[in-house]
Design a protein around this motif. Structure first.
Motif, short mmCIF file in Angstrom:
data_model
loop_
_atom_site.label_atom_id
_atom_site.label_comp_id
_atom_site.label_asym_id
_atom_site.label_seq_id
_atom_site.Cartn_x
_atom_site.Cartn_y
_atom_site.Cartn_z
N VAL A 2 1.92 29.45 39.29
CA VAL A 2 3.07 28.91 38.54
C VAL A 2 2.34 29.33 37.08
O VAL A 2 1.38 28.55 36.88
CB VAL A 2 3.32 27.52 38.81
CG1 VAL A 2 4.49 27.13 37.53
CG2 VAL A 2 4.11 27.38 40.06
N ILE A 3 3.20 29.68 36.23
CA ILE A 3 2.88 29.68 34.87
C ILE A 3 3.96 29.07 33.95
O ILE A 3 5.15 29.22 34.27
CB ILE A 3 2.84 31.11 34.27
CG1 ILE A 3 1.74 31.97 35.16
CG2 ILE A 3 2.51 31.18 32.81
CD1 ILE A 3 1.76 33.64 34.70
N ALA A 4 3.50 27.85 33.30
CA ALA A 4 4.56 27.32 32.35
C ALA A 4 4.47 27.53 30.88
O ALA A 4 3.59 27.51 30.18
CB ALA A 4 4.05 25.74 32.33
N GLY A 5 5.68 28.21 30.26
CA GLY A 5 5.54 28.85 29.09
C GLY A 5 5.85 30.06 29.08
O GLY A 5 5.09 31.02 29.49
N ALA A 6 7.06 30.82 28.45
CA ALA A 6 7.45 32.08 28.38
C ALA A 6 7.01 32.57 27.03
O ALA A 6 7.91 33.47 26.57
CB ALA A 6 8.66 32.41 28.98
N GLY A 7 6.29 32.02 26.27
CA GLY A 7 5.66 32.51 24.84
C GLY A 7 4.59 33.48 25.25
O GLY A 7 4.58 34.03 26.40
N PRO A 8 4.15 34.10 24.11
CA PRO A 8 3.07 35.09 24.23
C PRO A 8 2.07 34.93 25.29
O PRO A 8 1.63 36.05 25.97
CB PRO A 8 2.65 35.41 22.89
CG PRO A 8 3.75 34.91 21.83
CD PRO A 8 4.19 33.70 22.77
N ALA A 9 1.48 33.70 25.53
CA ALA A 9 0.43 33.64 26.00
C ALA A 9 0.84 33.69 27.59
O ALA A 9 0.31 34.26 28.57
CB ALA A 9 -0.13 32.32 25.93
N GLY A 10 1.99 32.53 28.03
CA GLY A 10 2.53 32.96 29.34
C GLY A 10 2.91 34.38 29.83
O GLY A 10 2.67 34.73 30.94
N LEU A 11 3.70 35.06 28.85
CA LEU A 11 4.02 36.57 29.27
C LEU A 11 2.75 37.35 29.44
O LEU A 11 2.82 38.08 30.40
CB LEU A 11 4.91 37.00 28.16
CG LEU A 11 6.33 36.30 27.91
CD1 LEU A 11 6.95 36.67 26.82
CD2 LEU A 11 7.08 36.76 29.20
N ALA A 12 1.68 37.32 28.58
CA ALA A 12 0.79 38.02 28.83
C ALA A 12 -0.06 37.83 30.20
O ALA A 12 -0.59 38.53 31.02
CB ALA A 12 -0.39 37.77 27.61
N ALA A 13 -0.04 36.54 30.32
CA ALA A 13 -0.65 36.29 31.85
C ALA A 13 0.11 36.49 33.14
O ALA A 13 -0.53 37.19 33.98
CB ALA A 13 -0.75 34.56 31.85
N ALA A 14 1.46 36.36 32.87
CA ALA A 14 2.29 36.88 33.97
C ALA A 14 2.25 38.39 34.15
O ALA A 14 2.34 38.80 35.45
CB ALA A 14 3.59 36.46 33.89
N ILE A 15 2.12 38.99 33.01
CA ILE A 15 2.22 40.52 33.25
C ILE A 15 0.70 40.95 33.80
O ILE A 15 0.82 41.76 34.83
CB ILE A 15 2.31 41.21 31.84
CG1 ILE A 15 3.91 41.16 31.07
CG2 ILE A 15 1.91 42.65 31.82
CD1 ILE A 15 3.86 41.48 29.64
N SER A 16 -0.26 40.20 33.42
CA SER A 16 -1.55 40.84 34.19
C SER A 16 -1.78 40.49 35.55
O SER A 16 -2.32 41.19 36.42
CB SER A 16 -2.74 40.15 33.31
OG SER A 16 -2.75 40.22 31.89
N LEU A 17 -0.97 39.39 35.89
CA LEU A 17 -1.12 38.89 37.24
C LEU A 17 -0.17 39.86 38.13
O LEU A 17 -0.60 40.26 39.07
CB LEU A 17 -0.73 37.47 37.48
CG LEU A 17 -1.68 36.41 37.18
CD1 LEU A 17 -1.01 35.00 36.59
CD2 LEU A 17 -2.53 36.16 38.49
N ALA A 18 1.14 40.15 37.53
CA ALA A 18 1.94 40.95 38.13
C ALA A 18 1.40 42.52 38.54
O ALA A 18 1.52 43.09 39.43
CB ALA A 18 3.41 40.99 37.61
#
Length: 447
Positions: A2-18
């Motif tokens: 789970v990632i909380a927050g769709a700002g630059p940090a959360g989006l970068a983490a989610a993209i890296s994981l995806a």
């Protein structure tokens, strides 16, 4: 995950994981992403990551072509009589020697939707906007995360192996975990306005990322914030008199700062904020990693770092001890940037004094010829390990047993030497471009 927050940090983490094939839930308490331009500087390293994700052109499409210098003048109308000051960012000419890309002037409300669209295209992430985290309990087997739909009030609980807290300066997750955020607050106060006005014809050939004007009735800064003559104006204020900065007063100040009394100005948004220099006491609590909120570019770099390391652990490519390197490697960068924000002269830095912070020790950029055509050594990095060798790569072709996948990249002798490889040696590189091991000659390794 789970990632909380769709700002630059959360989006970068989610993209890296995806991109590593990890299934993730991304929640964001806002119903839609911010429509405020906010940060406008996408640093050299951030653009390198964006390039690696394949969205460099899409990000650039929302930016403006400027040179990364600050420019000081009495008004914008007298810009030709002004002078340059360094802002700690390489110029395009400097960047061309260091990287396959360059820093960009792109507003955050263009960048975030581009990253979100790319994330959705990868098909590994369930994105839930207007959803907030209202409870967190860390357990040995994972994190129990309580989610609430803001519109309906419906609550549900999910058990995630790890949680990335990218929920901003007032993070509920950080508070729930009892992690303090020491440091000074209220260092200075400012009011900003995003507006539209025809300023490019005023500054003409003097196209820069930030302008500072000294005209007393309009003293402040002007920043280009996207296409179609969209700008940000900011000035210091007494917090006790913030109400005096009405849209009408801001129009008067903008006109005075520009030096054109009848300039047509359309105010879109105004806001007030204070400067702080706070840093979380720790970046990890068990199965929860804190990411972001030390500037947009620090957030992007931190999100990427947390993402690929979590991805390696979840894919079984590395043990959980890899996550210990997250804070060890990211804290010095965040601390540097926080200290810079507290420095009254922090925005005036030579690029040579800041580049090593932004680039973070990644391998040199060298143009080489590969199957993909003319590419940078940075373009050859993959999701696993990359082993760079000289022309004689036969001895390095076998894959190591276990661990992350490894791709062997054979370089010509001159290019190999340029990134530190000698003779029959080799350089093992992580997906973030950080050297992991250097073989100086056959049978000899330096960690």
């Amino acid at each position: 995950m789970v990632i909380a927050g769709a700002g630059p940090a959360g989006l970068a983490a989610a993209i890296s994981l995806a991109r590593l094939g990890v299934e993730t839930i991304l929640v964001e308490r806002r119903a839609e992403l911010s429509s405020l331009p906010r940060a406008t500087v996408v640093s050299l390293r951030s653009m390198e990551l964006i390039r690696s994700w394949g969205v460099e052109d899409a990000v650039r499409a929302g930016g403006v072509d400027v040179e990364w210098r600050g420019w000081q003048s009495h008004t914008l109308a007298t810009v030709a009589d002004g002078s340059m000051w360094p802002v700690g960012i390489p110029t395009r000419e400097q960047a061309a020697l260091l990287s396959p890309t360059a820093p960009e002037c792109v507003p955050q409300d263009h960048l975030e939707p581009v990253l979100l669209e790319h994330l959705r295209s990868l098909g590994r992430t369930r994105v839930h906007l207007h959803t907030e985290v209202v409870g967190v309990e860390d357990r040995p087997e994972g994190v129990e995360v309580v989610l609430r739909d803001v519109a309906s009030g419906a609550v549900r609980t999910v058990l995630a192996r790890y949680l990335v807290a990218a929920d901003g300066a007032h993070s509920r997750i950080r508070t729930a975990l009892g992690i303090a955020m020491p440091g000074p607050d209220g260092l200075a106060h400012a009011v900003t306005a995003s507006f539209r006005a025809r300023l490019w014809p005023v500054v003409g050939e003097y196209r820069y990322g930030i302008y500072s004007v000294s005209q007393p009735q309009g003293e402040g800064s002007f920043l280009p914030a996207g296409r179609d003559d969209r700008w940000i104006y900011g000035t210091r204020l007494d917090p006790h008199h913030a109400e005096t900065y009405t849209p009408e007063q801001l129009v008067r100040r903008i006109r005075a700062g520009v030096g054109i009394g009848d300039l047509e100005v359309s105010i879109e948004r105004r806001g007030a904020f204070s400067f702080a220099a706070k840093l979380a006491e720790r970046f990890r609590a068990g199965n929860v990693l804190l990411v972001g909120d030390a500037g947009m570019n620090t957030a992007i770099g931190g999100g990427h770092d947390a993402g690929w390391k979590l991805g390696w652990v979840l894919r079984g490519w590395a043990g959980p001890e890899l996550l210990d390197t997250y804070e060890a490697e990211r804290r010095p960068i965040a601390a540097h940037n926080v200290a810079r924000s507290a420095d009254p002269d922090g925005s005036t830095r030579d690029a040579a004094d800041e580049l090593h912070v932004d680039l973070g020790g990644r391998i040199p950029h060298v143009w080489v010829h590969a199957d993909e055509g003319r590419v940078s050594t940075l373009d050859l990095l993959g999701p696993g390990l990359t082993l760079f060798t000289g022309p004689d790569s036969a001895q390095w072709e076998s894959q190591p047993a276990g661990g992350p996948p490894m791709t062997v990249r054979s370089l010509d002798a001159i290019s190999a030497r340029a990134i530190g490889i000698r003779g029959h040696g080799a350089l093992l590189v992580r997906p973030d471009g950080t050297p992991a091991r250097l073989w100086t000659r056959e049978g000899t390794a330096a960690a």
